[in-house]
Scaffold this motif. Structure first.
Motif, short mmCIF file in Angstrom:
data_model
loop_
_atom_site.label_atom_id
_atom_site.label_comp_id
_atom_site.label_asym_id
_atom_site.label_seq_id
_atom_site.Cartn_x
_atom_site.Cartn_y
_atom_site.Cartn_z
N LEU B 4 -98.12 75.12 39.87
CA LEU B 4 -97.02 74.16 40.06
C LEU B 4 -97.33 73.21 41.21
CD1 LEU B 4 -93.68 76.10 39.49
CD2 LEU B 4 -94.60 74.19 38.19
N ASN B 5 -97.91 73.76 42.28
CA ASN B 5 -98.27 72.90 43.41
C ASN B 5 -99.31 71.87 42.99
OD1 ASN B 5 -96.58 74.12 45.23
ND2 ASN B 5 -98.10 75.65 45.86
N HIS B 6 -100.30 72.34 42.19
CA HIS B 6 -101.33 71.42 41.70
C HIS B 6 -100.69 70.33 40.84
CE1 HIS B 6 -104.64 73.52 43.37
NE2 HIS B 6 -104.61 74.56 42.57
N LEU B 7 -99.75 70.77 40.00
CA LEU B 7 -99.12 69.82 39.08
C LEU B 7 -98.29 68.79 39.86
CD1 LEU B 7 -99.19 69.50 36.08
CD2 LEU B 7 -97.11 70.82 35.89
N LEU B 8 -97.63 69.25 40.92
CA LEU B 8 -96.87 68.31 41.75
C LEU B 8 -97.80 67.30 42.43
CD1 LEU B 8 -94.17 70.63 43.38
CD2 LEU B 8 -93.81 68.77 41.75
N LEU B 9 -98.96 67.80 42.86
CA LEU B 9 -99.96 66.89 43.44
C LEU B 9 -100.38 65.86 42.39
CD1 LEU B 9 -102.26 66.14 45.54
CD2 LEU B 9 -103.68 67.79 44.32
N ILE B 128 -103.50 73.38 28.93
CA ILE B 128 -104.56 72.93 29.86
C ILE B 128 -104.17 73.31 31.29
CG2 ILE B 128 -105.68 70.94 30.94
CD1 ILE B 128 -105.47 69.40 28.47
N THR B 129 -102.90 73.05 31.63
CA THR B 129 -102.43 73.32 32.99
C THR B 129 -102.65 74.79 33.36
OG1 THR B 129 -100.72 71.69 32.55
CG2 THR B 129 -100.43 73.05 34.51
N LEU B 131 -104.63 77.11 31.54
CA LEU B 131 -105.94 77.70 31.25
C LEU B 131 -107.12 77.03 31.96
CD1 LEU B 131 -105.57 78.37 27.41
CD2 LEU B 131 -105.40 80.01 29.27
N ALA B 132 -107.01 75.73 32.24
CA ALA B 132 -108.16 75.04 32.83
C ALA B 132 -108.60 75.67 34.15
CB ALA B 132 -107.86 73.55 32.99
N PRO B 133 -107.67 76.01 35.06
CA PRO B 133 -108.14 76.64 36.30
C PRO B 133 -108.85 77.98 36.04
CG PRO B 133 -105.87 75.90 36.52
CD PRO B 133 -106.22 75.77 35.09
N LEU B 134 -108.35 78.74 35.04
CA LEU B 134 -108.99 80.03 34.72
C LEU B 134 -110.39 79.79 34.16
CD1 LEU B 134 -105.96 81.83 33.00
CD2 LEU B 134 -106.80 82.13 35.33
N PHE B 135 -110.49 78.83 33.24
CA PHE B 135 -111.79 78.47 32.67
C PHE B 135 -112.76 78.07 33.78
CE2 PHE B 135 -112.66 77.71 28.11
CZ PHE B 135 -111.54 78.34 27.58
N SER B 136 -112.21 77.29 34.69
CA SER B 136 -113.03 76.76 35.77
C SER B 136 -113.63 77.90 36.59
CB SER B 136 -112.15 75.86 36.63
OG SER B 136 -112.91 75.14 37.52
N GLN B 137 -112.80 78.94 36.83
CA GLN B 137 -113.30 80.08 37.62
C GLN B 137 -114.37 80.85 36.86
OE1 GLN B 137 -109.90 82.33 38.88
NE2 GLN B 137 -109.51 80.97 40.61
N VAL B 138 -114.14 81.05 35.56
CA VAL B 138 -115.11 81.81 34.75
C VAL B 138 -116.44 81.06 34.69
CG1 VAL B 138 -115.62 82.63 32.40
CG2 VAL B 138 -113.34 82.93 33.35
N THR B 139 -116.35 79.74 34.50
CA THR B 139 -117.59 78.98 34.27
C THR B 139 -118.41 78.77 35.55
OG1 THR B 139 -116.34 76.92 34.51
CG2 THR B 139 -116.67 77.74 32.27
N LEU B 363 -104.99 63.42 36.34
CA LEU B 363 -105.25 63.16 34.92
C LEU B 363 -104.37 64.06 34.04
CD1 LEU B 363 -106.95 61.89 32.65
CD2 LEU B 363 -108.65 63.67 33.01
N ILE B 364 -104.31 65.35 34.40
CA ILE B 364 -103.50 66.28 33.60
C ILE B 364 -102.01 65.88 33.64
CG2 ILE B 364 -102.68 68.68 33.47
CD1 ILE B 364 -105.53 69.51 34.40
N ALA B 365 -101.53 65.55 34.83
CA ALA B 365 -100.11 65.15 34.95
C ALA B 365 -99.85 63.88 34.15
CB ALA B 365 -99.76 64.94 36.43
N SER B 366 -100.81 62.98 34.16
CA SER B 366 -100.62 61.71 33.41
C SER B 366 -100.50 61.97 31.92
CB SER B 366 -101.77 60.75 33.69
OG SER B 366 -102.92 61.11 32.94
N MET B 367 -101.11 63.07 31.45
CA MET B 367 -101.04 63.37 30.01
C MET B 367 -99.62 63.79 29.60
SD MET B 367 -104.76 65.17 29.48
CE MET B 367 -104.66 65.40 27.72
N TYR B 368 -98.89 64.45 30.51
CA TYR B 368 -97.48 64.76 30.22
C TYR B 368 -96.71 63.45 30.04
CZ TYR B 368 -97.91 69.69 31.64
OH TYR B 368 -98.24 71.02 31.72
N LEU B 369 -96.90 62.55 31.00
CA LEU B 369 -96.17 61.28 30.97
C LEU B 369 -96.61 60.44 29.77
CD1 LEU B 369 -96.55 60.42 34.78
CD2 LEU B 369 -94.60 61.49 33.66
N GLY B 370 -97.90 60.49 29.48
CA GLY B 370 -98.43 59.70 28.35
C GLY B 370 -97.82 60.14 27.03
#
Lengths: 153, 502
Positions: B4-9, B128-129, B131-139, B363-370
């Motif tokens: 949520l903090n990331h999303l607010l950012l 994406i919001t 799973l992406a951080p989880l993916f990022s950690q695994v990769t 970019l992720i937040a903009s996709m909600y608005l988009g």
């Protein structure tokens, strides 16, 4: 028959290009580097050899006539003329500059595709290049070809 | 909480007036790109790249990404009103969308497709919001063997799932790899296939190739099949209908289709190479199988429109996951987006979200608005887009060539690259005509350097043994996953349910 020949011609052209690529990879690029690691020729050799094998097989299969073949479309001339006009357009860019080349291309292609609507064609052929000039050159400051004799604006 | 903090950012970045303006411009352009038959988002993004040169990086990428997912919305309008998909990913929407329009239900079909696209797109961004951080950690634990196998997985999936002929698909990918080897070998400094030309030392830029094969090649093909002679005479008049809005029954009957399509679409979108077209076609099959009245499909079943629409939009969101967390695009469009990222000095990969959080989350937040903007546009601006559909192709075609040519030239002011685009257009036309895969070519061209570098590094680590691919648990998992996808795709082809070429 024409369709099959055209397909075979396209495949043969690809095969020719792939053969040159593979030949260069095998003769001019070393497999190993001076440090004993895999060199600049390793990947191109794998790619080149695979391409030649696959394309040779495809040409063979195609010439055997195993493919369902469709006739050439009656509109092939339209596509060919537009491609030719596009080539002339690219050739004109450095000669007469971007703006004039755009106007000439639009006028030529609209005369060919949209016959009988002279006023509409003339308006589109002038206004669209003008809009492109304003967007790319004035607003975005992007490079447009100036031609041998640059326009005063 | 951290998410949520990331999303607010991200929202604080996306909600600036200038980024909102870029976002709105992007979704509008995306809609237009989606509406034009034979002009896909890959060419659209590539041509508009020069327009973003004067922008700030985050705003530029927000706009380009909006073009990408906006085109998924736009392509459906022509599918419903004209029975002509504007995008390959909206082919499935013609199956029931056009029959609905013919039955006098064009208005409800247009609104329901907008709602389905919104739900699919939004569920995709929520996933994406999370799973992406989880993916990022695994990769982060991925090394050269895993990256090489991921590239191969993307191409193999693309070839098996989309290409009409797997051999031609493979040839397309190999041509892309071959083009990717032109230039200087980064490890030894030796030049390769440059014809001793200074312009070729930097390699073949994929932008002229992408614009050529997707812009010009598709356009020549459209002219070849006589699209310029078709007017908009067959367009269904939705404005004469008594009921524009869908009924409560439409929503109730399709509520599970929305969820199924969204989840399936996202899952397929995450797999490199599968993409929105496969997602929408699979969603159509799933909806037909799950429906108590499968006989209505193809004759105007709302679920047959809603499921694929939710799926193709969720897939376009899903495709952002491997792009952001691995730097591996799954389609030609995301390959062009990757190039845009690199152009702006951003390197997508496992560390992107940690090192550039304001960009990634912006970019992720903009996709909600988009997606909200696209929902409103799709319902209230339909008359505007219908006007565009009515623009004759015989005028549109020269205009597209003009934009492709000037767009290519303006990228680097190079006439050589403009000729390269022209040549790529001719090759793209023949590839399209004979069932090759232009998408595989462009994807391989973009991923070629990564594939070569990671393969050479892998074999150096292993002392030349290919056993390293099965010795490492992660690479073995990717191998098994790839084998399952490719095997499944081949089985479906054999069963006669394979997907047709784009």
């Amino acid at each position: 028959m024409g369709g099959r020949l055209l397909r075979a011609g396209f495949l043969l052209a690809l095969l020719f290009g792939a053969s040159w690529y593979a030949w260069t990879a095998f003769t001019e690029l070393s497999y190993l580097s001076s440090a004993g690691r895999l060199g600049p020729g390793f990947f191109p050799r794998v790619i080149g050899a695979s391409l030649v094998a696959l394309l040779a097989y495809s040409v063979f299969v195609d010439l055997q006539g195993d493919w369902p073949e469709s006739a050439i479309s009656p509109y092939w001339r339209t596509a060919a003329v537009l491609a030719l006009l596009c080539a002339v357009f690219v050739g004109l860019l450095d000669l007469v500059g971007g703006v004039l080349a755009m106007v000439a291309f639009m006028a030529g292609s609209l005369w060919f595709l949209n016959r009988g609507r002279t006023l509409q064609n003339a308006l589109v052929a002038i206004l669209l290049p003008l809009a492109m000039y304003l967007v790319f050159s004035v607003w975005l400051k992007a490079t447009l070809p100036r031609g041998l004799i640059p326009l005063p604006f | 909480m951290e998410v949520l903090n990331h999303l607010l950012l991200g929202l604080s970045v996306a909600l600036t007036p200038i980024n909102l303006a870029y976002l709105f411009a992007g979704v509008m352009i995306g809609m237009i790109v989606g509406i034009i038959p034979g002009f896909g988002p890959a060419a659209g993004i590539a041509i508009l790249l020069p327009i973003t040169f004067g922008m700030e990086p985050t705003g530029a990428v927000i706009m380009l990404a909006a073009i990408y997912y906006g085109s998924m919305y736009g392509g459906t309008i022509t599918s419903i009103l004209l029975n002509t998909p504007g995008e390959s990913s909206t082919v499935a929407s013609t199956f029931d969308g056009y029959p609905l329009a013919q039955q006098g239900r064009a208005g409800p079909a247009l609104v329901m497709q907008a709602v389905a696209s919104f739900v699919g797109g939004t569920i995709g961004v929520i996933l994406i919001t999370v799973l992406a951080p989880l993916f990022s950690q695994v990769t982060r634990s991925f090394g050269p063997p895993e990256f090489f196998l991921l590239v191969m997985m993307g191409l193999a999936t693309l070839i098996v799932m989309i290409g009409g002929n797997w051999r031609y698909g493979l040839i397309s990918a190999l041509i892309g790899f071959a083009l990717g080897t032109v230039g200087v070998d980064l490890e030894t400094g030796q030049t390769r296939f440059t014809f001793k030309s200074a312009e070729m030392i930097g390699g073949i830029d994929f932008i002229p190739i992408a614009i050529g094969v997707f812009g010009l090649g598709e356009l020549y093909y459209a002219l070849y099949v006589g699209l310029h002679l078709k007017g908009s005479g067959g367009i269904v008049r939705y404005d004469k209908e008594q009921r524009f809005w869908p009924t409560a029954r439409d929503f109730i009957e399709t509520k599970f289709s929305l969820v199924r399509g969204s989840l399936l679409g996202f899952a397929i979108g995450v797999i490199p190479g599968a993409g929105a077209t496969v997602a929408s076609l699979m969603a159509y099959s799933v909806e037909k199988s799950a429906s108590p009245t499968p006989e209505k499909f193809g004759k105007g079943a709302m679920a047959g429109l809603v499921g694929p629409e939710a799926a193709n939009n969720a897939a376009s969101s899903g495709a952002m996951v491997p792009l952001l967390t691995l730097g591996i695009p799954g389609s030609a469009s995301t390959a062009v987006l990757l190039a845009a990222f690199v152009l702006w000095g951003l390197t997508p990969g496992p560390l992107l979200m940690a090192q550039k959080p304001e960009f990634a989350w912006g970019l992720i937040a903009s996709m909600y608005l988009g997606n909200v903007a696209l929902l409103a546009l799709n319902i209230f601006a339909i008359p505007l887009f219908v006007l565009m559909i009515k623009l004759p192709y015989r005028i549109l075609a020269p205009a597209v060539i003009l934009v492709c040519t000037i767009g290519t030239y303006s990228v680097s002011g190079s006439i050589v690259e403009t000729w390269l685009m022209f040549a790529a257009g001719l090759v793209g036309f023949f590839m399209r005509l004979y069932g090759f895969s232009p998408a595989a070519l462009v994807l391989a061209l973009v991923l070629g350097p990564l594939a070569e570098q990671s393969l050479r590094q892998t074999l150096t680590i292993s002392g030349g043994s290919f056993g390293i691919f099965v010795d490492r648990p992660m690479s073995l998992s990717i191998l098994i996953f790839t084998a399952a996808i490719v095997g499944g795709g081949l089985l479906m082809r054999r069963a006669g349910r394979g997907f047709k070429p784009q």
